[in-house]
Design a protein around this motif. Sequence first.
Motif, PDB file in Angstrom:
ATOM      1  N   PRO A 114       0.833  -1.211   0.000  1.00 48.84           N
ATOM      2  CA  PRO A 114       0.000   0.000   0.000  1.00 48.84           C
ATOM      3  C   PRO A 114       0.861   1.252   0.000  1.00 48.84           C
ATOM      4  CG  PRO A 114       0.066  -0.982   2.174  1.00 48.84           C
ATOM      5  CD  PRO A 114       0.780  -1.944   1.259  1.00 48.84           C
TER       6      PRO A 114
ATOM      7  N   LEU B 237       0.758   3.737   2.064  1.00 47.26           N
ATOM      8  CA  LEU B 237       1.199   3.969   3.438  1.00 47.26           C
ATOM      9  C   LEU B 237       1.110   2.663   4.216  1.00 47.26           C
ATOM     10  CD1 LEU B 237      -0.612   7.350   4.191  1.00 47.26           C
ATOM     11  CD2 LEU B 237       1.801   7.013   3.620  1.00 47.26           C
ATOM     12  N   GLY B 238       2.174   2.337   4.976  1.00 51.45           N
ATOM     13  CA  GLY B 238       2.188   1.104   5.743  1.00 51.45           C
ATOM     14  C   GLY B 238       2.756  -0.044   4.939  1.00 51.45           C
ATOM     15  N   SER B 239       2.336  -1.269   5.290  1.00 52.23           N
ATOM     16  CA  SER B 239       2.860  -2.463   4.622  1.00 52.23           C
ATOM     17  C   SER B 239       1.815  -3.556   4.626  1.00 52.23           C
ATOM     18  CB  SER B 239       4.138  -2.951   5.319  1.00 52.23           C
ATOM     19  OG  SER B 239       3.860  -3.301   6.675  1.00 52.23           O
TER      20      SER B 239
ATOM     21  N   GLU C 275      -2.504  -6.183   6.993  1.00 56.60           N
ATOM     22  CA  GLU C 275      -2.032  -4.864   6.602  1.00 56.60           C
ATOM     23  C   GLU C 275      -1.737  -4.048   7.854  1.00 56.60           C
ATOM     24  OE1 GLU C 275      -4.251  -2.624   3.859  1.00 56.60           O
ATOM     25  OE2 GLU C 275      -4.260  -4.185   2.294  1.00 56.60           O
ATOM     26  N   PHE C 276      -0.627  -3.290   7.755  1.00 53.72           N
ATOM     27  CA  PHE C 276      -0.203  -2.425   8.852  1.00 53.72           C
ATOM     28  C   PHE C 276      -0.249  -0.982   8.382  1.00 53.72           C
ATOM     29  CE2 PHE C 276       1.774  -6.552   9.403  1.00 53.72           C
ATOM     30  CZ  PHE C 276       1.573  -6.822  10.739  1.00 53.72           C
ATOM     31  N   ASP C 277      -0.644  -0.070   9.278  1.00 52.96           N
ATOM     32  CA  ASP C 277      -0.712   1.338   8.913  1.00 52.96           C
ATOM     33  C   ASP C 277       0.662   1.975   8.974  1.00 52.96           C
ATOM     34  OD1 ASP C 277      -0.180   1.780  11.598  1.00 52.96           O
ATOM     35  OD2 ASP C 277      -2.299   2.047  12.113  1.00 52.96           O
ATOM     36  N   GLU C 278       0.720   3.283   8.734  1.00 48.65           N
ATOM     37  CA  GLU C 278       2.007   3.972   8.681  1.00 48.65           C
ATOM     38  C   GLU C 278       2.729   4.001  10.032  1.00 48.65           C
ATOM     39  OE1 GLU C 278      -1.358   7.049   8.666  1.00 48.65           O
ATOM     40  OE2 GLU C 278      -0.909   5.041   7.892  1.00 48.65           O
ATOM     41  N   GLN C 279       1.990   3.816  11.143  1.00 50.76           N
ATOM     42  CA  GLN C 279       2.640   3.720  12.461  1.00 50.76           C
ATOM     43  C   GLN C 279       3.055   2.288  12.803  1.00 50.76           C
ATOM     44  OE1 GLN C 279      -0.404   5.596  12.284  1.00 50.76           O
ATOM     45  NE2 GLN C 279       0.870   7.437  12.019  1.00 50.76           N
TER      46      GLN C 279
ATOM     47  N   ARG D  79      -4.153  -2.710  10.790  1.00 54.59           N
ATOM     48  CA  ARG D  79      -5.266  -1.899  10.300  1.00 54.59           C
ATOM     49  C   ARG D  79      -6.603  -2.526  10.684  1.00 54.59           C
ATOM     50  NH1 ARG D  79      -2.333  -0.014   5.348  1.00 54.59           N
ATOM     51  NH2 ARG D  79      -2.275   2.243   5.558  1.00 54.59           N
ATOM     52  N   THR D  80      -6.703  -3.827  10.568  1.00 56.65           N
ATOM     53  CA  THR D  80      -7.964  -4.502  10.849  1.00 56.65           C
ATOM     54  C   THR D  80      -7.796  -5.425  12.047  1.00 56.65           C
ATOM     55  OG1 THR D  80      -8.532  -4.455   8.499  1.00 56.65           O
ATOM     56  CG2 THR D  80      -9.773  -5.965   9.907  1.00 56.65           C
TER      57      THR D  80
ATOM     58  N   ARG E 171      -4.430  -2.630  17.810  1.00 53.20           N
ATOM     59  CA  ARG E 171      -3.406  -2.235  16.840  1.00 53.20           C
ATOM     60  C   ARG E 171      -2.000  -2.666  17.237  1.00 53.20           C
ATOM     61  NH1 ARG E 171      -3.588   3.890  15.817  1.00 53.20           N
ATOM     62  NH2 ARG E 171      -1.997   3.316  14.270  1.00 53.20           N
TER      63      ARG E 171
END
Length: 431
Positions: free
Chosen positions: A229, A231-233, A256-260, A264-265, A287
């Motif tokens: 993605p 942003l994130g991975s 999926e991981f967010d930018e921090q 994500r889910t 998270r």
Amino acid sequence: MNQSFYNGIAGTKSHQSGIDIWGNNIANVNTVGYKANTPEFSTIFSQALVDGGGATSDEIGFGSQLHSTAIDMSQGTVQQSDNPLDLAIQGDGWFGVSGMNNRQFFTRSGLFSTNAEGYITDGQGNFLLGTSANNIGTMVDPEDPNKQIAVLNESVTSVNLSSPEAQGKLQLPARMYYPPEPSTVAEFKANLPVDYLPGQRYNVRAGLIAPDGTKHTLTVTFTKSAQQPALGSAWEYRAYIDDEAAPYSEVTGTLEFDEQGGLRTVPATFTIDNYGQPVEVTLGTSRYDGLVSIAGADIATSANADGFPEGYLNGYRIDQEANIVASFNNGRLSAIGKVAVFHFQNDQGLEKAGSNIYMSSPNSGAPTFFTDEEGNTVLGAQVINNALENSNVDLTTALTELIVMQKAFDANAKSITTSDQMIQKAINMKK
């Protein structure tokens, strides 16, 4: 003169009893759990010599007698021992034992062992009383189909005592089987490397127990996705049981991981079949409490799963709450019974049935248990395992009292001889 005879005879009888009691204390100075006895004396009758007009009067006694024998309930010293069934009570209370014809006795001696049938007994063969957890059954011995073996049906941490009159014999099986507990949940925590290139893999593993008790391995392989993605991975995972090439069962998915670096889910969970037992696998419930992908973070990888393999009895111990705890070679523990600690309204009313064993009486009242404000049974004392309470006889005091009793006995005997001589002289004077 006649009165001096009676005083002397009463004195010799009283002090002979005192000699016997203190001599018995000395003889039991090394008897485990022995409580010293103290003789208590009283006068027989008194005769008024001078009437003081109702305010005072002079009296002369007609001798003494043994009035009662008090039990010294002070704590004896506690000494460590090598026997795991040796017990000592720190504080108030008595062990209960059952003798012939189910007659109940009480003792402070915690010198216990098991007989050929596995029952806990004292040195005289009396059975220790307590409450069984009723969590032991029988099954065919897995190692010998021609034999039966004890099996733990339910693991418990503590046993609550039943009523005092319902206490029974405590039996400890020599061999006992702990059935396997299959794994039902597994949890993974890890920091997936941010700098991995697409296609690189990161593995985490956890041991699982199948319903038949066999051990298996759950592996979760995380592969960085080719499509990332903005942003994130993103990572793809494959979870499988045992063999990678030909697994018993497997589950795939994407994370999926967010930018921090947080998931994500959430929650991120799935279920996998472990040889007939579904196992719920958790990769994260929020998270940051499971899998993350954070650059530079020092987060240890961990994989935990419940379940235990089968086990066999290692031995027994008794905790401070008097629970009899069985330990197994699979690391599991379970209480199988509890030793009863009895109490009485009047310990001094107990009747002696041996050197360190007593019976209840109308004066002592019936044996009872202490309870808390919620009505739950409490011991009211601390039970110490691998220890014995020594006799509480103070040898210095006992020897001193024995000498005093002996001297008093001699003095009373001398008074009888003197009274006899005085009467003889009186008779001769009349002649």
